[in-house]
Motif scaffolding. Sequence first.
Motif, PDB file in Angstrom:
ATOM      1  N   GLN A  45       4.162  46.341  36.133  1.00 44.14           N
ATOM      2  CA  GLN A  45       5.284  46.718  36.988  1.00 44.14           C
ATOM      3  C   GLN A  45       5.935  45.500  37.645  1.00 44.14           C
ATOM      4  N   ARG A 106       9.081  49.737  34.395  1.00 44.38           N
ATOM      5  CA  ARG A 106       9.106  50.650  35.538  1.00 44.38           C
ATOM      6  C   ARG A 106       9.790  51.925  35.059  1.00 44.38           C
ATOM      7  N   ARG A 107       9.009  52.952  34.840  1.00 43.84           N
ATOM      8  CA  ARG A 107       9.510  54.176  34.221  1.00 43.84           C
ATOM      9  C   ARG A 107      10.194  55.083  35.240  1.00 43.84           C
ATOM     10  N   GLY A 108      11.147  55.850  34.734  1.00 42.27           N
ATOM     11  CA  GLY A 108      11.831  56.825  35.580  1.00 42.27           C
ATOM     12  C   GLY A 108      13.061  57.367  34.891  1.00 42.27           C
ATOM     13  N   ALA A 109      13.314  58.668  35.072  1.00 39.58           N
ATOM     14  CA  ALA A 109      14.513  59.292  34.527  1.00 39.58           C
ATOM     15  C   ALA A 109      15.747  58.805  35.277  1.00 39.58           C
ATOM     16  N   ASP A 112      16.211  59.970  38.742  1.00 39.65           N
ATOM     17  CA  ASP A 112      15.173  59.639  39.723  1.00 39.65           C
ATOM     18  C   ASP A 112      14.965  58.138  39.940  1.00 39.65           C
ATOM     19  N   LEU A 113      15.326  57.316  38.971  1.00 36.24           N
ATOM     20  CA  LEU A 113      15.010  55.886  39.031  1.00 36.24           C
ATOM     21  C   LEU A 113      15.732  55.228  40.202  1.00 36.24           C
ATOM     22  N   SER A 114      15.005  54.431  40.963  1.00 36.84           N
ATOM     23  CA  SER A 114      15.625  53.738  42.096  1.00 36.84           C
ATOM     24  C   SER A 114      16.454  52.563  41.595  1.00 36.84           C
ATOM     25  N   ASP A 117      14.245  49.531  41.016  1.00 42.97           N
ATOM     26  CA  ASP A 117      13.474  49.526  39.773  1.00 42.97           C
ATOM     27  C   ASP A 117      14.376  49.240  38.566  1.00 42.97           C
ATOM     28  N   GLY A 162      13.340  58.168  29.914  1.00 46.16           N
ATOM     29  CA  GLY A 162      12.418  57.703  30.935  1.00 46.16           C
ATOM     30  C   GLY A 162      12.367  56.212  31.139  1.00 46.16           C
ATOM     31  N   VAL A 163      13.130  55.457  30.378  1.00 46.31           N
ATOM     32  CA  VAL A 163      13.131  53.990  30.530  1.00 46.31           C
ATOM     33  C   VAL A 163      14.558  53.449  30.385  1.00 46.31           C
ATOM     34  N   ASN A 165      16.271  51.579  32.312  1.00 46.52           N
ATOM     35  CA  ASN A 165      16.374  50.157  32.666  1.00 46.52           C
ATOM     36  C   ASN A 165      15.953  49.268  31.500  1.00 46.52           C
TER      37      ASN A 165
END
Length: 303
Positions: A45, A106-109, A112-114, A117, A162-163, A165
């Motif tokens: 991360q 740093r995973r996130g939809a 939801d992803l900040s 991140d 989910g990724v 970024n």
Amino acid sequence: MEEMRFDGRVAVITGAGRGLGRAYALLLAARGAAVIVNDPGVSMQGEGTDAGPAQAVVDEIRAAGGKAVASTASVATPEGGQAIIDAAVGAFGRIDILIHNAGIVRRGAIADLSPADFETVLDVHLRGAFHVMRAAFPHMIAANYGRIILTGSINGLYGNAGVVNYSVAKSGMIGLCNVAALEGAPHNIRSNIILPGAVTRMAEGLDTSAYPPMEPEQVAPAVGYLAHEDCAISGEMLVAMAGRVARAYVMESQGVYRPDWSIEQIAADMDAIRATDDALLFPPVPDGHLAHLRHSFAMARDG
């Protein structure tokens, strides 16, 4: 077949403390290259630091009779990128090969992803590639020689949920590579992308039980070729995954010409617009940008 060696060459490899980067460092060093093993030793991360991974690879190379120096600077800042290249020039007097392999996840939809991140991943992958390339390019121009290998991903070509970024960073790598190939061409600098597939720390949390053997050592020879003075390509992408090596590239359909369009005509002609018969390939080097324009202008001219 004569062994392709790197005697007298100096290679900088980012993210070389583990996984793919370690495999690249060991292969090039075994073939005679002096290697800057760059790795700040962060988590997947991007958190924390540990000088151990980079030093362990250096120790392994030196124990086998090779030359290597550790660097723990981060590619995520311009100052870090400069420090990495300065380490090569300071230790060995030159920089011939740049392999940008450093990466974090740093995973996130999307929903939801900040923002933090998103930016942090781009800092390491995409901006990191620019930072080390920007520092290395003047040395390569002065030497009239350079080999640059950036690390892309099939996620950058096809996306992956989910990724966002990571996928965006890897897509951006294509443009960076192509510009380096164009600007480097007059100076014997070649720039290419490796799209690797291997089970490393980056696969943590994924179910890889059905995967075939996917070791970093299976990818390293393709990177070794791209790093060699006999590399015959520039501005291209090679896939290396589970024993398969292939070329990935961008193509266009022939397209449809009208002197003016309506929304309805676009809808009516969509099948022809999208048809891939006689698809067009415009290699970035020597003049893919201009070749694209010439084709489009010819259709308008010949209407």
